[in-house]
Design an enzyme around this catalytic site. Sequence first.
Site, PDB file in Angstrom:
ATOM      1  N   HIS A 181     -11.324  45.801 -46.412  1.00 28.14           N
ATOM      2  CA  HIS A 181     -10.104  45.860 -45.590  1.00 28.14           C
ATOM      3  C   HIS A 181      -9.479  47.257 -45.631  1.00 28.14           C
ATOM      4  O   HIS A 181      -8.263  47.410 -45.485  1.00 28.14           O
ATOM      5  CB  HIS A 181      -9.069  44.826 -46.048  1.00 28.14           C
ATOM      6  CG  HIS A 181      -9.583  43.422 -46.082  1.00 28.14           C
ATOM      7  ND1 HIS A 181      -9.534  42.573 -45.001  1.00 28.14           N
ATOM      8  CD2 HIS A 181     -10.187  42.720 -47.077  1.00 28.14           C
ATOM      9  CE1 HIS A 181     -10.062  41.406 -45.326  1.00 28.14           C
ATOM     10  NE2 HIS A 181     -10.481  41.476 -46.578  1.00 28.14           N
ATOM     11  N   SER A 311     -13.774  74.048 -35.861  1.00 27.41           N
ATOM     12  CA  SER A 311     -12.595  74.143 -35.011  1.00 27.41           C
ATOM     13  C   SER A 311     -12.498  75.513 -34.372  1.00 27.41           C
ATOM     14  O   SER A 311     -12.876  76.525 -34.970  1.00 27.41           O
ATOM     15  CB  SER A 311     -11.330  73.862 -35.829  1.00 27.41           C
ATOM     16  OG  SER A 311     -10.169  74.099 -35.072  1.00 27.41           O
ATOM     17  N   LYS A 317     -12.890  74.905 -41.132  1.00 30.80           N
ATOM     18  CA  LYS A 317     -12.952  73.453 -40.973  1.00 30.80           C
ATOM     19  C   LYS A 317     -14.400  73.006 -40.765  1.00 30.80           C
ATOM     20  O   LYS A 317     -15.144  73.600 -39.987  1.00 30.80           O
ATOM     21  CB  LYS A 317     -12.106  73.040 -39.770  1.00 30.80           C
ATOM     22  CG  LYS A 317     -11.645  71.596 -39.784  1.00 30.80           C
ATOM     23  CD  LYS A 317     -10.531  71.405 -38.743  1.00 30.80           C
ATOM     24  CE  LYS A 317      -9.938  70.015 -38.808  1.00 30.80           C
ATOM     25  NZ  LYS A 317     -10.870  68.995 -38.329  1.00 30.80           N
TER      26      LYS A 317
END
Length: 455
Positions: A181, A311, A317
């Site tokens: 979950h 990026s 990144k």
Amino acid sequence: MERIERDTLGEISVDATKYWGAQTERSKRNFAIGDNPMPIEIIYAFAQLKKATAKVNAAEGKLAEEKAIAIGQVCDQIIQGELDEHFPLVVWQTGSGTQSNMNVNEVIAHVANLTLGEGQIHPNDDVNMSQSSNDTFPTAMHIAAYGALVTKLLPEITKMEAVLTEKKNKYMHLVKIGRTHLQDATPLTLGQEISGWEACLTNNKNYLETSMKAILPLAIGGTAVGTGLNASRDFGDKVAEELMKQTGYPFTSDSNKYFALTSHSPINFVHGAIRSLASDLMKIANDIRLLASGPRSGIGELEIPANEPGSSIMPGKVNPTQCEAITMVAAQVMGNDVTINVAASQGNFELNVYKPVIIFNFLESIKLLADSMRSFRVHCLEGLTANEKVIETKVNDSLMLVTALNPHIGYEKAAKIAKLAFDENTTLKEAAIKTGFVTEKEFDLWINPLKMTNL
């Protein structure tokens, strides 16, 4: 420079450098729709079929041996990719695929006549002898589909499975926190988690290998409506046997040709297994990109290869681009499955007339999945590593280790320990000792993350 070709509608001009005839030219002009060519795999499958039918017709004394040999030689050229430029038609044509059948017939006849002499081989009377588009196109569909599964998709599943097996073994004893979950759960090892991914591949390969038997029976021999008009009674059996010799695949003649012409449930059934594979690939890729999220503000338990700058504005990144690519492919395959399912329902009376769009989407799914799995394996999975320091920290910080205390002190007391640790932002051990429910010695004995994995 052009030449004049003729059919039952009259004369039409054709580029003199091209080998197709009048019916192909009419289709080319009448169906200028989109830029999706009929898959070349279908053309090659047609060539396999035309070679087989020529041999059978010759053996039955219907077709001169010289003609059968000439037809077979041109078919070999087609299969080897030497004549690709002469098959210009798009998917968006007649739903029976008649125009592509005639495209193949016309090219074979034209090239064969370059050797035998003009007019010696007729596209309908010779190349299409004992056949109809209605039984040849679905036969080509099955030949192409089976071949693509065997040569493209199944090998990639096996290769990805092997990489996951290697990663599973490498990290089998690295304990990490499980998640259900999207919340912390009891521990398992990274190897155990990866074994679930591995089993996804193993099981989906089994589903495919089982389901693809459904496309081994062929429609050939049914001719126009399934009765076999203008073909010998055992024509389908003989052609299937010949195709088995040519391809090495165990094709058979469908026992009910009416079914084979009007229903494409076998293709639909097999694509269901392909869709299942796509679903599990999306799950695996999503797991990896979430576990690799960060590097400092995410989960960060996995590290993915830095293949390219992530990026255009944020330096340094690294994005999970391979995960994104394969999940987009999975979404496309799921869409293809809807199209195939709808198209397969359109078998009105004796003939389904959505055949081209069915096989187009089927083959696209195979190509996209095979290509994306290869890319994902090479550029992501093979370089995937565990951030063991982050994993260890998260295990030590987890409150769900308290589950191991249930058999000793009961669920309610264990829950109180977890709540206290959460409320006071302390370790589980500190909270357990503070409650007085367990001693330090008992805690160390009962809370053993590796033991909790049942390895």
